[in-house]
Design an enzyme around this catalytic site. Structure first.
Site, PDB file in Angstrom:
ATOM      1  N   ASP A 162      27.627   8.104 -42.781  1.00  0.00           N
ATOM      2  CA  ASP A 162      27.763   7.652 -44.174  1.00  0.00           C
ATOM      3  C   ASP A 162      28.885   6.615 -44.249  1.00  0.00           C
ATOM      4  O   ASP A 162      29.730   6.544 -43.356  1.00  0.00           O
ATOM      5  CB  ASP A 162      28.080   8.855 -45.088  1.00  0.00           C
ATOM      6  CG  ASP A 162      27.619   8.642 -46.528  1.00  0.00           C
ATOM      7  OD1 ASP A 162      28.112   7.693 -47.168  1.00  0.00           O
ATOM      8  OD2 ASP A 162      26.769   9.403 -47.005  1.00  0.00           O
TER       9      ASP A 162
ATOM     10  N   TYR B 231      13.386  -1.660 -55.928  1.00  0.00           N
ATOM     11  CA  TYR B 231      13.489  -0.306 -55.354  1.00  0.00           C
ATOM     12  C   TYR B 231      12.109   0.209 -54.930  1.00  0.00           C
ATOM     13  O   TYR B 231      11.938   0.670 -53.791  1.00  0.00           O
ATOM     14  CB  TYR B 231      14.122   0.626 -56.387  1.00  0.00           C
ATOM     15  CG  TYR B 231      14.333   2.032 -55.913  1.00  0.00           C
ATOM     16  CD1 TYR B 231      15.429   2.365 -55.115  1.00  0.00           C
ATOM     17  CD2 TYR B 231      13.442   3.059 -56.258  1.00  0.00           C
ATOM     18  CE1 TYR B 231      15.629   3.669 -54.690  1.00  0.00           C
ATOM     19  CE2 TYR B 231      13.637   4.356 -55.830  1.00  0.00           C
ATOM     20  CZ  TYR B 231      14.728   4.668 -55.055  1.00  0.00           C
ATOM     21  OH  TYR B 231      14.917   5.951 -54.624  1.00  0.00           O
TER      22      TYR B 231
ATOM     23  N   ASP C  16      28.029   1.905 -41.637  1.00  0.00           N
ATOM     24  CA  ASP C  16      27.230   1.200 -42.639  1.00  0.00           C
ATOM     25  C   ASP C  16      25.876   0.906 -41.993  1.00  0.00           C
ATOM     26  O   ASP C  16      25.789   0.088 -41.066  1.00  0.00           O
ATOM     27  CB  ASP C  16      27.940  -0.100 -43.036  1.00  0.00           C
ATOM     28  CG  ASP C  16      27.135  -0.913 -44.045  1.00  0.00           C
ATOM     29  OD1 ASP C  16      25.937  -0.627 -44.241  1.00  0.00           O
ATOM     30  OD2 ASP C  16      27.713  -1.857 -44.614  1.00  0.00           O
ATOM     31  N   VAL C  17      24.826   1.557 -42.486  1.00  0.00           N
ATOM     32  CA  VAL C  17      23.527   1.454 -41.815  1.00  0.00           C
ATOM     33  C   VAL C  17      22.886   0.070 -41.922  1.00  0.00           C
ATOM     34  O   VAL C  17      21.904  -0.204 -41.239  1.00  0.00           O
ATOM     35  CB  VAL C  17      22.516   2.521 -42.323  1.00  0.00           C
ATOM     36  CG1 VAL C  17      22.981   3.924 -41.992  1.00  0.00           C
ATOM     37  CG2 VAL C  17      22.231   2.357 -43.810  1.00  0.00           C
TER      38      VAL C  17
ATOM     39  N   ILE D 255      15.228  14.009 -58.277  1.00  0.00           N
ATOM     40  CA  ILE D 255      16.009  15.123 -57.720  1.00  0.00           C
ATOM     41  C   ILE D 255      17.419  15.050 -58.298  1.00  0.00           C
ATOM     42  O   ILE D 255      17.979  13.948 -58.463  1.00  0.00           O
ATOM     43  CB  ILE D 255      16.070  15.019 -56.169  1.00  0.00           C
ATOM     44  CG1 ILE D 255      14.656  14.912 -55.546  1.00  0.00           C
ATOM     45  CG2 ILE D 255      16.845  16.199 -55.576  1.00  0.00           C
ATOM     46  CD1 ILE D 255      13.734  16.094 -55.755  1.00  0.00           C
TER      47      ILE D 255
ATOM     48  N   ASN E 154      17.920   8.359 -44.678  1.00  0.00           N
ATOM     49  CA  ASN E 154      18.035   8.783 -46.088  1.00  0.00           C
ATOM     50  C   ASN E 154      18.984   7.893 -46.889  1.00  0.00           C
ATOM     51  O   ASN E 154      18.843   7.786 -48.110  1.00  0.00           O
ATOM     52  CB  ASN E 154      18.508  10.248 -46.104  1.00  0.00           C
ATOM     53  CG  ASN E 154      19.030  10.680 -47.448  1.00  0.00           C
ATOM     54  OD1 ASN E 154      18.268  11.019 -48.349  1.00  0.00           O
ATOM     55  ND2 ASN E 154      20.357  10.656 -47.633  1.00  0.00           N
TER      56      ASN E 154
ATOM     57  N   LYS F 249      10.756   1.177 -51.172  1.00  0.00           N
ATOM     58  CA  LYS F 249      10.411   2.568 -50.854  1.00  0.00           C
ATOM     59  C   LYS F 249       8.980   2.647 -50.298  1.00  0.00           C
ATOM     60  O   LYS F 249       8.699   3.445 -49.402  1.00  0.00           O
ATOM     61  CB  LYS F 249      10.588   3.441 -52.095  1.00  0.00           C
ATOM     62  CG  LYS F 249      12.054   3.684 -52.441  1.00  0.00           C
ATOM     63  CD  LYS F 249      12.665   4.645 -51.452  1.00  0.00           C
ATOM     64  CE  LYS F 249      14.115   4.422 -51.169  1.00  0.00           C
ATOM     65  NZ  LYS F 249      14.636   5.258 -50.094  1.00  0.00           N
TER      66      LYS F 249
HETATM   67  N1  LIG Z   1      17.666  11.454 -56.154  1.00  0.00           N
HETATM   68  C1  LIG Z   1      16.391  11.186 -56.371  1.00  0.00           C
HETATM   69  O1  LIG Z   1      15.798  11.536 -57.401  1.00  0.00           O
HETATM   70  C2  LIG Z   1      15.601  10.454 -55.341  1.00  0.00           C
HETATM   71  C3  LIG Z   1      14.214  10.380 -55.541  1.00  0.00           C
HETATM   72  C4  LIG Z   1      13.450   9.721 -54.598  1.00  0.00           C
HETATM   73  C5  LIG Z   1      14.052   9.181 -53.490  1.00  0.00           C
HETATM   74  N2  LIG Z   1      15.396   9.259 -53.317  1.00  0.00           N
HETATM   75  C6  LIG Z   1      15.963   8.660 -52.111  1.00  0.00           C
HETATM   76  O2  LIG Z   1      16.718   9.649 -51.448  1.00  0.00           O
HETATM   77  C7  LIG Z   1      17.799   9.046 -50.745  1.00  0.00           C
HETATM   78  C8  LIG Z   1      19.100   9.715 -51.148  1.00  0.00           C
HETATM   79  O3  LIG Z   1      19.285   9.577 -52.526  1.00  0.00           O
HETATM   80  P1  LIG Z   1      20.365  10.447 -53.335  1.00  0.00           P
HETATM   81  O4  LIG Z   1      19.849  10.587 -54.700  1.00  0.00           O
HETATM   82  O5  LIG Z   1      20.738  11.646 -52.550  1.00  0.00           O
HETATM   83  O6  LIG Z   1      21.582   9.388 -53.369  1.00  0.00           O
HETATM   84  P2  LIG Z   1      23.163   9.587 -53.373  1.00  0.00           P
HETATM   85  O7  LIG Z   1      23.709   8.366 -54.035  1.00  0.00           O
HETATM   86  O8  LIG Z   1      23.542  10.924 -53.910  1.00  0.00           O
HETATM   87  O9  LIG Z   1      23.518   9.571 -51.818  1.00  0.00           O
HETATM   88  C9  LIG Z   1      23.307   8.442 -51.031  1.00  0.00           C
HETATM   89  C10 LIG Z   1      24.271   8.466 -49.862  1.00  0.00           C
HETATM   90  O10 LIG Z   1      24.042   7.288 -49.080  1.00  0.00           O
HETATM   91  C11 LIG Z   1      25.308   6.763 -48.698  1.00  0.00           C
HETATM   92  N3  LIG Z   1      25.191   5.330 -48.414  1.00  0.00           N
HETATM   93  C12 LIG Z   1      25.018   4.319 -49.307  1.00  0.00           C
HETATM   94  N4  LIG Z   1      25.025   3.143 -48.681  1.00  0.00           N
HETATM   95  C13 LIG Z   1      25.198   3.404 -47.358  1.00  0.00           C
HETATM   96  C14 LIG Z   1      25.295   2.584 -46.207  1.00  0.00           C
HETATM   97  N5  LIG Z   1      25.231   1.245 -46.289  1.00  0.00           N
HETATM   98  N6  LIG Z   1      25.455   3.183 -45.005  1.00  0.00           N
HETATM   99  C15 LIG Z   1      25.532   4.531 -44.914  1.00  0.00           C
HETATM  100  N7  LIG Z   1      25.474   5.362 -45.971  1.00  0.00           N
HETATM  101  C16 LIG Z   1      25.308   4.793 -47.183  1.00  0.00           C
HETATM  102  C17 LIG Z   1      26.205   7.025 -49.906  1.00  0.00           C
HETATM  103  O11 LIG Z   1      27.582   6.939 -49.572  1.00  0.00           O
HETATM  104  C18 LIG Z   1      25.749   8.426 -50.300  1.00  0.00           C
HETATM  105  O12 LIG Z   1      26.491   9.412 -49.596  1.00  0.00           O
HETATM  106  C19 LIG Z   1      17.731   7.550 -51.068  1.00  0.00           C
HETATM  107  O13 LIG Z   1      17.052   6.878 -50.041  1.00  0.00           O
HETATM  108  C20 LIG Z   1      16.927   7.530 -52.353  1.00  0.00           C
HETATM  109  O14 LIG Z   1      16.264   6.302 -52.505  1.00  0.00           O
HETATM  110  C21 LIG Z   1      16.185   9.879 -54.234  1.00  0.00           C
END
Ligand SMILES: NC(=O)c1ccc[n+]([C@@H]2O[C@H](COP(=O)([O-])OP(=O)(O)OC[C@H]3O[C@@H](n4cnc5c(N)ncnc54)[C@H](O)[C@@H]3O)[C@@H](O)[C@H]2O)c1
Length: 265
Positions: free
Chosen positions: A45, A159, A64-65, A192, A91, A163
């Protein structure tokens, strides 16, 4: 449908799992689930998570991915220290408040940042772990996509397409590496309860409407996504590759996301 945490026990002893964006939300839930199943979990992360949330046995690497050098050196460190990689959970993703625009009004730097993390980040982590998985003749990659890959709403014009590309990346890699013991799948969550969704609701409102668009009448929990990932990465899913699993309380069947701009122009 009951809103209670339920978990099938998997045994991931001696398995090494990398979770990107593991410091928050869905990624954190996935780290916790794998840790409870005795995996060696590497949380990758850009932000060090609160140490009270991450189980003790989870190893944190700052990375940083969207940066090839950082992905490459992180994967190298994992291999040097643990000798193998059994699963990669792609993720780490963002949906920033300033991304909610029609594309002609979307700032270019927001577009670049989202492509860099949400698309390029998945590609970079995959291309760096695949040589090790090929050598092992074993491994699973799971891309976290989104319900918005399948159906859209207004003002999410970057977005959603990215996706959808995450699902296609998984299908492409699945076909490419199927004969090398590597399975690749994707999961498309509905809404979520995570910091990302809370931030989006703060920006736009509509929490109750969003919950009600899910036929089960609520948004999901991170452990409900983690349970799907745990199964897909396990040997119980040995004949599953290239598939996308919607974990969404029926939202996909219902057919539409909440439109936060309903009634507005
Ligand atoms: N929460 C939802 O409802 C939902 C629904 C569908 C899909 N998603 C997908 O699930 C995944 C996680 O979402 P979430 O809601 O848990 O988000 P979140 O914001 O709670 O967590 C995302 C994490 O990614 C990290 N991150 C961001 N940029 C980064 C980088 N460049 N390198 C490494 N780490 C990095 C952040 O620091 C954070 O810890 C995402 O891909 C999102 O698109 C989320």
């Amino acid at each position: 449908m009951k809103n209670e945490k339920a978990m099938v026990r998997y045994d991931y002893s001696d398995r090494v799992v990398i979770v990107t964006g593991g410091g928050s939300g869905i990624g954190l839930g996935i780290c916790q689930a794998f840790a409870e199943s005795n995996a060696t979990v590497i949380c990758v992360d850009i932000d060090q998570p609160d140490s009270t949330e991450l189980p003790d046995q989870v190893v944190f690497y700052h990375c940083d991915v969207s940066d090839q050098e950082q992905c490459s050196s992180t994967v190298r460190k994992v291999i040097d220290r643990f000798g193998r990689i059994d699963a990669l959970i792609n993720n780490a993703g963002i949906q920033p408040a300033d991304s909610y625009h029609p594309i002609d009004e979307l700032p270019e730097n927001v577009f670049d940042r989202m492509v860099g993390i949400n698309f390029r980040g998945y590609h970079l982590m995959a291309r760096n772990v695949i040589p090790q998985m090929k050598q092992q003749q074993r491994g699973v990659i799971c891309n976290i996509a989104s319900g918005q890959a399948h159906r859209t709403a207004r003002h999410v014009g970057v977005y959603g397409p990215i996706k959808a590309a995450n699902i296609m990346q998984a299908k492409q890699w699945a076909v490419e590496y199927a004969r090398m013991g590597i399975r690749v799948v994707s999961v498309s969550p509905g809404a979520i309860d995570t910091p990302m969704v809370r931030a989006s609701l703060e920006a736009q409102g509509g929490g109750e409407a969003l919950a009600n668009r899910h036929p089960v009448g609520r948004i999901g929990r991170v452990d409900e996504v983690a349970n799907a990932v745990m199964w897909l990465c396990s040997d119980s899913a040995s004949f599953v590759t290239g598939a996308d699993l919607e974990v969404d309380g029926g939202l996909g069947a219902f057919g539409a996301f909440a439109d936060p701009y309903e009634g507005k122009t």
